[in-house]
Design a protein around this motif. Sequence first.
Motif, mmCIF file in Angstrom:
data_model
loop_
_atom_site.group_PDB
_atom_site.id
_atom_site.type_symbol
_atom_site.label_atom_id
_atom_site.label_comp_id
_atom_site.label_asym_id
_atom_site.label_seq_id
_atom_site.Cartn_x
_atom_site.Cartn_y
_atom_site.Cartn_z
ATOM 1 N N ILE A 74 97.070 68.813 45.531
ATOM 2 C CA ILE A 74 98.414 68.697 45.362
ATOM 3 C C ILE A 74 98.703 67.217 45.148
ATOM 4 O O ILE A 74 98.408 66.300 45.858
ATOM 5 N N SER A 75 99.495 66.768 43.789
ATOM 6 C CA SER A 75 99.592 65.612 43.576
ATOM 7 C C SER A 75 101.155 65.387 44.098
ATOM 8 O O SER A 75 102.013 66.153 43.974
ATOM 9 N N CYS A 112 98.323 63.356 47.554
ATOM 10 C CA CYS A 112 98.278 61.820 47.276
ATOM 11 C C CYS A 112 99.774 61.383 47.192
ATOM 12 O O CYS A 112 100.670 62.108 47.409
ATOM 13 N N ASP A 113 99.686 60.148 47.469
ATOM 14 C CA ASP A 113 101.014 59.500 47.100
ATOM 15 C C ASP A 113 100.796 58.290 46.095
ATOM 16 O O ASP A 113 99.732 58.395 45.383
ATOM 17 N N ILE A 129 92.544 62.144 42.150
ATOM 18 C CA ILE A 129 92.672 63.195 42.830
ATOM 19 C C ILE A 129 92.322 64.422 41.937
ATOM 20 O O ILE A 129 91.939 65.293 42.268
ATOM 21 N N TRP A 130 92.441 64.277 40.613
ATOM 22 C CA TRP A 130 92.291 65.249 39.749
ATOM 23 C C TRP A 130 90.643 65.383 39.492
ATOM 24 O O TRP A 130 90.255 66.272 38.924
ATOM 25 N N ALA A 150 95.322 73.616 40.844
ATOM 26 C CA ALA A 150 95.911 72.106 40.847
ATOM 27 C C ALA A 150 97.380 72.359 40.648
ATOM 28 O O ALA A 150 98.018 72.804 39.806
ATOM 29 N N LEU A 151 98.100 71.557 41.697
ATOM 30 C CA LEU A 151 99.453 71.655 41.628
ATOM 31 C C LEU A 151 99.830 70.068 41.515
ATOM 32 O O LEU A 151 100.018 69.206 42.580
#
Length: 445
Positions: free
Chosen positions: A235-236, A260-261, A307-308, A315-316
């Motif tokens: 999740i991003s 992530c942030d 993150i990807w 994947a969100l």
Amino acid sequence: MEIIKNVLSDVKKRNPNEPEFYQAVEEVLNSITPVLEKNERYRNTGILERLVEPERQIIFRVPWVDDNGKVRVNRGFRIQFNSAIGPYKGGIRFHPSVYSGIVKFLGFEQIFKNSLSGLPIGGGKGGADFDPKGKSDGEIMRFCQSFMNELFRHIGADIDVPAGDIGVGKREIGYLFGQYKKLKNGYEAGVFTGKGLTYGGSLVRKEATGYGLIYFVKKMLEQNGHSLEGKKVIISGAGNVAIYACEKAQQLGAKVIAMCDSKGYIYDEKGINIDTIKTIKEIKRQRISEYTNYNPNAEYYGNQRDIWNVKCDLALPCATQNDIGIEEAEKLIENQVKFIGEGANMPCTNQALELFLKNNILVAPAKAANAGGVSTSALEMSQNSIRLSWSFEEVDEKLKEIMENIFELTSKSAMKYSSKTNYIAGANIAGFIKVAEAMLSQGVI
């Protein structure tokens, strides 16, 4: 089609240097080609030309004084895009990136998202190029009050109902509503949504977009013979959408392994501890890198976009627009991702979406999958109108029902006009038809 080419060309000419808005219009118009081919009324009544032009655009100066006594000036926006099915409804975003193109793209998307909800709300959006990060409570209050000194003239429970968005949470909504109440000399609770629970807010509003995303994704997976149980998820983002998508996904048996942030991402092979994330982000307002101090076995990486690269089933993207481009899409495909759920507004570029579809990856599109937030806002409006409050369980059940209905509507439109699994086209078509029919019924206005 010739009419689509002409409208897109006109949009570019009339809205120069606004690529986000053009991207949103292009995605919708290309999706609805099969509908236009079958229905002459939509081609010959100026529906498309009217649809891409906001009913009203408001741009205004926002002067305020910082804690050092220095006068600062920002620019405020409100785009009232389409009121065919109800009062304008859409959030306010405070972020340095805000300009007319961003607000128009968000408002345009909101038209169809709100249409899909089945609730009587039109499309609008607003914001300012103000950055609340690093500002004191006093500075944010003074900015919000100055912003409302102009906006109050243009909103109302039956006219335009703003809510929060990036940079605008419960604190900012409180300051905005307080100033509106003072200026109007009346208590019109229904003019804002996302309010605090002590003055007319609704339970589940904070969780709604994230929960709704997972309710939609769950239905999408089930229709195609899959389950959330045991799926590895990344999740991003680390705001409300991301946090509560993580919470609901884990409640339904998925395993969220990365979040992530804007500075970087964390990877926790055992599964993200959502209580730790809430402590860091909601209570202490710290960077996500602090997670490793609570969970030493987790790993932190400094580049958020990496993150990807994490291998996953689902994947969100729940951070911001255009989070996933061609490169990120290719990396996800290489790592055998099977499902995408768009939690943010337009988080995948059009090219990335085309690549996902070409590789038979199921995509839950933003205007359908992240409609839970605005749907619960509409439920908040209903509670304000009848001057009652529903329990968490009641609102959550209504939200779940709305998201499942949105999925069914999206799925039926996809099967009728495109393909069984092209939910992007399905969402655009279903949203468009309802708005177009309402516009035709009301004449040329």
